[in-house]
Design a protein around this motif. Structure first.
Motif, mmCIF file in Angstrom:
data_model
loop_
_atom_site.group_PDB
_atom_site.id
_atom_site.type_symbol
_atom_site.label_atom_id
_atom_site.label_comp_id
_atom_site.label_asym_id
_atom_site.label_seq_id
_atom_site.Cartn_x
_atom_site.Cartn_y
_atom_site.Cartn_z
ATOM 1 N N ASP A 1 0.994 -1.224 0.194
ATOM 2 C CA ASP A 1 -0.080 -0.066 0.145
ATOM 3 C C ASP A 1 0.774 1.359 -0.032
ATOM 4 O O ASP A 1 0.025 2.304 -0.416
ATOM 5 N N ALA A 2 2.146 1.078 0.478
ATOM 6 C CA ALA A 2 3.015 2.413 0.480
ATOM 7 C C ALA A 2 4.377 1.766 0.368
ATOM 8 O O ALA A 2 4.727 0.662 0.923
ATOM 9 N N ARG A 13 1.767 7.324 -3.079
ATOM 10 C CA ARG A 13 2.089 6.383 -2.191
ATOM 11 C C ARG A 13 3.507 5.730 -2.083
ATOM 12 O O ARG A 13 3.938 4.931 -1.510
#
Length: 730
Positions: free
Chosen positions: A260-261, A448
């Motif tokens: 996600d990041a 992100r």
């Protein structure tokens, strides 16, 4: 006094923090000296005054405490402005990039609460063991003890807490979110720690076969290798995975794997190049490669004469290590002077104390070889020219000034550069120097994707890298809609008895109980130079902390006229109505928050002040307490001559002049009446409106903040300084 010098003036000492209360220690020491010499009077103490004078003069020449260089850090200051209230702020905390709560963990150590001390450290700093050895301790440069004798040994206390404390970390529940961290240096480890504490699953991708980044290259005489392992085990214990030998070529690669990041903390891993003849071949070592080999247990062949080129911390580490390998002094070649060296002054001093040589104002010109072996380094003398972009003077070569230094080996430590193999393919926006461009929280030009540490700053300190990792972890949590959960921080509340103890401690010089250093003549191998504090020494040293986050009072202590006073108030958070005038009546059109957080506030009695400025000199803020703190007047006539920030108290009523206009607030039971030229208001104890009368129409809005400030000041005076309240008007 033993030299028949009478009277002895001590104004330069008594007008420092501690103030006139310092006289107590003077008298104690005088009494002890008289007892030691068997003197029953000052005349008997001075019976051998000429001999005593010669002895005192000799000590003044030899004792380093009488030299300006003994106090290198100046006055401890913070950058925040001085306000009307809430001015207590610890300079050591502000100086630290991660804002480590030094007073809290020092207080815990002083009380023997080692576990709580480590918990307090971990709430901001995920690498307490590492930073307990090799932190640049900017905090110590701002320690209030610098006003007395020497700063608290803050770094040594952190090391003690890391080695004696135990902290049970409980991360948040699994959020189902995943984050990738590129690089296992201090910044990457910090981001991983705080993300894991917030319930994020973290995987670190490390291109090398070992963790730690530049921190792992610290020679064993500065930090034993097992120290990093202790911090690493704590982070891995939170569920963080580290994949070694796994280079990453683009953040998109990781986002495509379902993360996600991505936090990029790849550092500045490349050696900066030096373009002079003779570098190729045996006997010339890039500094990072040299230090890397040492961490693997190798002992590179350096011969008996080593020259190191550079002036940063890496150059110092390499030079001190080479000294241990060669058994002879090492020459460090730097193109400017010692004053401009980027290396920490403490490390430069350690390098010189070990018998090494600093060759200033010299640049390398060529490595000279015979039969392929290094035999010398040819260099060129410099002079300092005009300042460069960083403010340091540019070195300018002096034509025809060439000369040579004999050398069996040359170590090049002139800086580092970014990892272009990664950054060139990442799609990240870069700065001109090759660092990654980010916002203050570490967000990059790519969604992100976040970055920090040396990849953003260029070569920097371990603690600055940790700060970047923490900020980026907070940004990632914000952007993923997650709460950013820090380990619990439990500030040490000061009891009234502790406040009295601190006030007494502020009046005394107390010599430090810092760690012992291995004597230079015993530094033949790689044993750690700095020793550990014993529990007794740690508690004594921690007790030297003056708890500046809870108590300041410097302006009170240093005022020769006693014009500054401390008072106790009730911390408050009020929601104040904002008023406006419509159709000839008052209406509430909004609200604002007013808060006083600290229970101890400063008031200035203007009648006693001659504006000498001593309070401004020692105030930790860049302000003037005699102008910016609430100014009280005992004489009504003097009050009426003031334009702004003027207060006059009579009984339970306080008057204020601001912008040439006057307002008044009177306490009536648990309520108050506030009145100025425009309004008359009856207020509850929460500063809500009970009644309101419009006296004169006005444009715009009307704030009750002045009324709240007057209420706080009046309550503080009535509770703590009733003798300043005067008599109510007839």
């Amino acid at each position: 006094l033993s030299c028949r010098a009478r009277p002895v003036t001590a104004v330069s000492d008594l007008l420092k923090p501690g103030g006139y209360a310092r006289l107590g220690q003077y008298l104690e020491e005088l009494e002890g000296e008289m007892r030691r010499r068997g003197a029953n009077s000052l005349d008997e103490l001075a019976r051998n005054w000429q001999e005593n004078l010669e002895e005192a003069a000799a000590e003044a020449l030899e004792n380093p405490r009488y030299r300006k260089s003994y106090f290198p850090y100046g006055l401890p200051k913070v950058s925040s402005p001085l306000g009307l209230f809430d001015c207590v702020e610890a300079p050591c905390v502000e100086a630290c990039p991660i804002h480590q709560d030094v007073p809290t963990y020092a207080g815990h150590i002083a009380r023997g609460e080692y576990d709580r001390a480590l918990e307090a450290i971990l709430s901001r700093n995920p690498l307490p063991a590492v930073t307990g050895y090799i932190c640049t301790h900017l905090c110590q440069t701002r320690c209030t003890r610098n006003n007395y004798e020497a700063p608290v040994a803050i770094r040594a206390l952190k090391r003690f807490a890391a080695e004696h404390g135990r902290a049970a970390l409980v991360p948040a529940g699994d959020t189902g979110r995943r984050a990738a961290v590129v690089g296992s240096g201090p910044s990457g480890l910090a981001a991983a720690f705080f993300l894991a504490m917030s319930g994020v699953q973290v995987t670190i991708f490390e291109a090398k076969g070992r963790p730690g980044g530049m921190a792992a290259l610290a020679p064993a005489f500065r930090m034993p290798p097992e120290v990093l392992q202790a911090d690493l085990e704590r982070i891995v214990g939170l569920g963080v995975r580290i994949e070694f030998g796994h280079p990453v070529f683009s953040p998109a690669e990781l986002l495509g794997q379902g993360f996600d990041a991505v936090y990029v903390a790849c550092g500045f891993p490349q050696e900066a190049g030096l373009d002079i003849p003779g570098l190729e071949g045996e006997g010339v070592y890039p500094a990072l490669e040299f230090l890397e080999r040492l961490t693997r247990g190798e002992r590179p062949e350096v011969g008996r004469q080593v020259v190191v080129i550079g002036g940063g911390n890496t150059a110092i580490d390499a030079a001190r290590a080479a000294r241990r390998l060669s058994g002879r002094p090492v020459a460090l070649l730097y193109r400017r002077t010692r004053a401009e060296m980027p290396a920490e002054a403490e490390e430069v001093a350690a390098f010189l104390s070990e018998g090494n040589l600093l060759v200033e104002l010299a640049s390398p010109k060529a490595v000279l070889r015979q039969a392929a072996r290094v035999v010398a380094l040819e260099r060129l003398r410099n002079r300092l020219g005009e300042p460069g972009p960083d403010g340091r003077p540019r070195p300018r070569p002096i034509p025809g000034s060439e000369f040579s230094l004999p050398a069996d080996a040359v170590i090049v430590a002139i800086g580092q550069s970014p990892g272009w193999d990664f950054l060139g393919k990442s799609g990240l926006a870069l700065n001109e120097d090759g660092t990654i461009r980010t916002d203050p929280m570490g967000r990059t030009s790519l969604p992100r994707v976040y970055a920090g540490g040396d990849a953003v700053r260029g070569p920097e300190t371990v603690i600055a890298a940790c700060a970047d990792g923490r900020r980026a972890a907070e940004a990632i949590c914000q952007d993923l809609g997650l709460p950013f959960l820090l380990p619990p921080e439990r500030p040490a509340a000061l009891s009234p008895e502790e406040i009295v103890r601190l006030q007494r401690a502020r009046a005394r010089r107390t010599l430090p109980y810092g760690p012992e250093l291995l004597p230079p003549e015993e530094r033949q191998g790689f044993s750690c130079v700095e020793g550990a504090l014993s529990p007794e020494a740690a508690r004594a040293e921690a007790s030297r902390c003056l708890q500046c986050a809870s108590l300041c009072d410097k302006c009170v202590e240093v005022c020769p006229n006693r014009a500054n006073y401390a008072c106790w108030v009730k911390p408050r958070r009020w929601t104040l109505p904002i008023l406006t005038c419509r159709d000839g009546r008052l209406e509430i059109c909004g609200q604002e928050t007013f808060q006083v957080s600290q229970p101890r506030q400063i008031l200035h009695l203007d009648d006693f002040c001659n504006e000498c400025g001593n309070c401004a000199t020692f105030c930790v803020h860049p302000g003037r307490p005699y102008r910016e703190k609430p100014r009280l007047f005992l004489e009504e006539s003097a009050f009426l001559q003031e334009e702004s920030n003027a207060f006059y108290i009579a009984g339970r009523s306080i008057r204020r002049r601001e912008g040439g206009e006057e307002a008044q607030l009177t306490l009536e039971g648990e309520e108050a009446v506030f009145e100025d030229a425009r309004v008359r208001l009856r207020l509850t104890e929460d500063l809500a409106l009970r009644e309101a009368w419009l006296k004169e129409p006005f444009d715009g809005t009307f704030s009750l903040r002045p009324a709240a400030e007057m209420w706080v000041i009046l309550e503080g005076v009535l509770a703590s300084l009733p003798f300043l309240a005067g008599r109510p008007a007839p």
